[in-house]
Design a protein around this motif. Structure first.
Motif, PDB file in Angstrom:
ATOM      1  N   LEU A  74       0.830  -1.209   0.000  1.00 15.79           N
ATOM      2  CA  LEU A  74       0.000   0.000   0.000  1.00 15.79           C
ATOM      3  C   LEU A  74       0.865   1.260   0.000  1.00 15.79           C
ATOM      4  N   ARG A  75       1.987   1.202   0.707  1.00 16.88           N
ATOM      5  CA  ARG A  75       2.885   2.360   0.756  1.00 16.88           C
ATOM      6  C   ARG A  75       3.467   2.647  -0.642  1.00 16.88           C
ATOM      7  N   LEU A  76       3.795   1.601  -1.361  1.00 11.81           N
ATOM      8  CA  LEU A  76       4.301   1.770  -2.721  1.00 11.81           C
ATOM      9  C   LEU A  76       3.226   2.334  -3.640  1.00 11.81           C
ATOM     10  N   LEU A  77       2.003   1.813  -3.511  1.00 11.12           N
ATOM     11  CA  LEU A  77       0.900   2.303  -4.336  1.00 11.12           C
ATOM     12  C   LEU A  77       0.589   3.767  -4.058  1.00 11.12           C
ATOM     13  N   GLN A  78       0.763   4.168  -2.812  1.00  7.63           N
ATOM     14  CA  GLN A  78       0.481   5.550  -2.444  1.00  7.63           C
ATOM     15  C   GLN A  78       1.313   6.521  -3.278  1.00  7.63           C
ATOM     16  N   THR A  79       2.534   6.090  -3.621  1.00 10.26           N
ATOM     17  CA  THR A  79       3.426   6.933  -4.417  1.00 10.26           C
ATOM     18  C   THR A  79       3.269   6.693  -5.917  1.00 10.26           C
ATOM     19  N   SER A  80       3.221   5.410  -6.297  1.00  9.29           N
ATOM     20  CA  SER A  80       3.263   5.074  -7.732  1.00  9.29           C
ATOM     21  C   SER A  80       1.910   5.154  -8.416  1.00  9.29           C
ATOM     22  N   SER A  81       0.806   4.895  -7.675  1.00 12.14           N
ATOM     23  CA  SER A  81      -0.525   4.914  -8.291  1.00 12.14           C
ATOM     24  C   SER A  81      -1.556   5.416  -7.284  1.00 12.14           C
TER      25      SER A  81
END
Length: 583
Positions: free
Chosen positions: A544-551
């Motif tokens: 979720l942390r990655l998605l917050q930035t990437s998408s």
């Protein structure tokens, strides 16, 4: 010495003799009959004797290729160009040496893929033959002129069969189709020249170019007659016209891309010939070509009643569904499915409660589509893509994939349009009124014909510039929205890989315990935390942390749809998650 060793010894001796004879030709003037006649005649007579001994014939031709048959061909074509005016005024035949040498080259291109590859990569040979054909299509017809025209069309046909991808590029660069069309028009009363010209054009033209002014109905009938003669022959070759069953079927297969030709092929009573080929199963490639033609002609509604009512045809195709060769099984199943699905009611289709994104593509574009698939899965989508070329029940798997799809990505290219498998997928998606999103995977490709109808005025995403891939994927994900996303419950969440080098420092450590996770969630001070939220573990939180930035769009959609957060809770959770870079 056993028979095999004896045969090898004979082959070696013959190859050596052929090499000596060809060496004598290379260093002589081919127009000086007395000096060179015996050498050319020996090679030509040898090839004539070996016509029914394919392995030995190929061995001899390979030997000639090694001895630079291409170079000899370039020499004789230069001589023909220099003497073209004389050739045009010759009422009889030209020197026997020239005729025999051209015949050797013609046979060579028929059996040697290597020679064809050399020819298509030689701009000298293609340009000289194209100029000769263009010149001869404007001059008085004689036996000599007619032979050279047949030689050029015959060699071109062989090159397009054996070195298709490379050949098309080189032939289109010199626009050889104009010379062919002139020849067809000049020799419209010579069915063999017209048939050969049309078959060559079938490799070069796109569907929209294959109009009635070029593809005359009578000539299609003539091609089917040649096929019938070849099928009845023990050698599977029409000796009168010098064409095998396989190469005729390849030509018909190319012509059957055009819908008008599909109808004409059935009218010309080709089905009994196809049934005979399928029943006899003399050659695997013949069976595959025939099944592909039947699959293609089944796309036309006018043909459907005749195909499905032909008991012999249906019976033999049904039996081929269990053939030992995978490609035959696949093509047989595809042809039957295409015929039968036209009677199927849309009402009988049941949707999967968790629909996916289906990728419909032709295998040439697999590399880029695998990247698209991985990106979509990383962004949280459930993706169906035939990667391993599923054996056995491929068509059944494909139909189920379409029926259960939320959206179908159609990867547009000329190869896609010409593939019967791809057409079945696209038309079935259209029939079921599925949401279709077009992706362009061939530079400057513009869909026409049946594919143009399906795509209509839809905006497409262009994946041909590699440097624009990330930008196109962002736009594609915006277009897809929630269609095919799989986050219906937290247990079903797939791993979202890191999509940006900038995110490397954001990786969350795996040292968190369940107690620490629950404590952090409590500290978010959410007004209505859901049970799903407390099912999170550190791996899912990291994703979720990655998605917050990437998408971000996908991230907020998950918070609302899957973690059941709303209002201010979404903002609180997002703010607290953004602070976790030190964990």
């Amino acid at each position: 010495m056993d028979s095999k060793e004896n045969l090898d010894s004979i082959d070696a001796s013959l190859r050596q003799k052929i090499k000596q004879e060809f060496t004598a030709i290379k260093y002589s003037d081919i127009l000086q009959e007395d000096m060179i006649e015996i050498h050319i005649k020996f090679i030509w007579n040898t090839l004539e004797k070996l016509k029914r001994k394919k392995e030995q014939l190929v061995s001899v031709i390979d030997n000639l290729v090694e001895s630079n048959l291409k170079g000899g061909t370039e020499r004789i074509l230069s001589l023909l160009e220099e003497n073209k005016e004389k050739l045009a005024t010759t009422t009889g035949v030209f020197p026997e040496n020239v005729r025999n040498f051209l015949s050797i080259v013609w046979v060579g291109t028929d059996v040697s893929c290597l020679l064809c590859h050399q020819f298509v990569c030689s701009s000298v040979i293609i340009r000289k033959t194209s100029r000769l054909l263009d010149f001869l299509s404007d001059v008085f017809t004689s036996e000599s002129v007619l032979f050279v025209i047949k030689f050029i069309l015959g060699c071109w046909h062989n090159c397009l069969r054996h070195a298709s991808s490379a050949a098309r590029i080189h032939f289109r660069e010199i626009d050889s189709k104009l010379a062919i069309q002139k020849t067809i028009h000049k020799y419209e009363d010579n069915q063999m020249v017209v048939a050969k010209g049309i078959i060559v054009l079938s490799y070069l033209l796109i569907e929209s170019e294959k109009d009635d002014s070029i593809l005359e109905n009578e000539v299609l009938g003539f091609i089917i007659q040649i096929l019938s003669q070849a099928v009845e022959s023990e050698e599977r070759v029409s000796r009168r016209h010098g064409m095998s069953v396989q190469e005729i079927l390849q030509g018909i297969n190319n012509l059957s891309v055009n819908d008008k030709n599909k109808e004409e092929l059935v009218k010309r009573k080709s089905l009994p010939i196809f049934v005979k080929i399928l029943k006899e199963k003399r050659d695997q490639e013949e069976v595959l070509q025939t099944l592909t033609i039947i699959w293609r002609i089944s796309f036309l509604d006018q043909n459907f009643p005749k195909l499905i009512s032909d008991a012999d045809l249906v019976s033999v195709i049904e039996s081929l569904q269990f053939d030992k060769h995978e490609r035959i099984r696949h093509s047989a199943t595809g042809a039957l499915w295409e015929m039968r699905q036209r009677n199927m009611s849309i009402d009988c289709i049941k949707d999967d409660p968790r629909p996916h994104v289906m990728i419909s593509y032709q295998w040439d574009s697999q590399k880029v589509m695998l990247k698209v698939k991985d990106f979509l899965k990383q962004a949280g989508y459930k993706v169906w893509m035939d990667v391993e070329n599923i054996s056995g029940s491929t068509v059944e798997a494909m139909s189920l994939a379409i029926e259960n799809a939320a959206v179908v990505l159609i990867c547009m290219s000329q190869r896609y349009k010409e593939s019967p498998s791809c057409r079945s997928e696209a038309e079935y998606s259209y029939k079921l009124r599925k949401c279709v999103v077009p992706l362009r995977v061939e530079p400057r490709y513009v869909p026409d014909g049946w594919l143009g109808i399906i795509i209509g005025t839809r905006l497409y995403f262009d994946f041909t510039p590699e440097k624009q891939f990330d930008h196109m994927m962002e736009n594609l994900i915006k277009e897809l929205g929630s269609k095919g996303r799989i986050f219906d419950n937290i247990d079903g969440m797939v791993s979202i890989k890191q999509q940006s080098k900038d995110n490397t420092e954001e990786k969350i450590s795996g040292s968190w315990t369940k107690t620490r996770m629950n404590g952090w969630l409590d500290s978010c001070d959410l007004s209505k935390p859901s049970k799903r939220l407390y099912d999170l573990n550190f791996e899912l939180l990291s994703e979720l942390r990655l998605l917050q930035t990437s998408s971000p769009a996908t991230f907020y959609d998950i918070l609302r749809s899957d973690l059941l957060l709303s209002g201010v809770d979404v903002i609180k959770f997002s703010q607290e998650l953004r602070k976790l870079s030190d964990i």
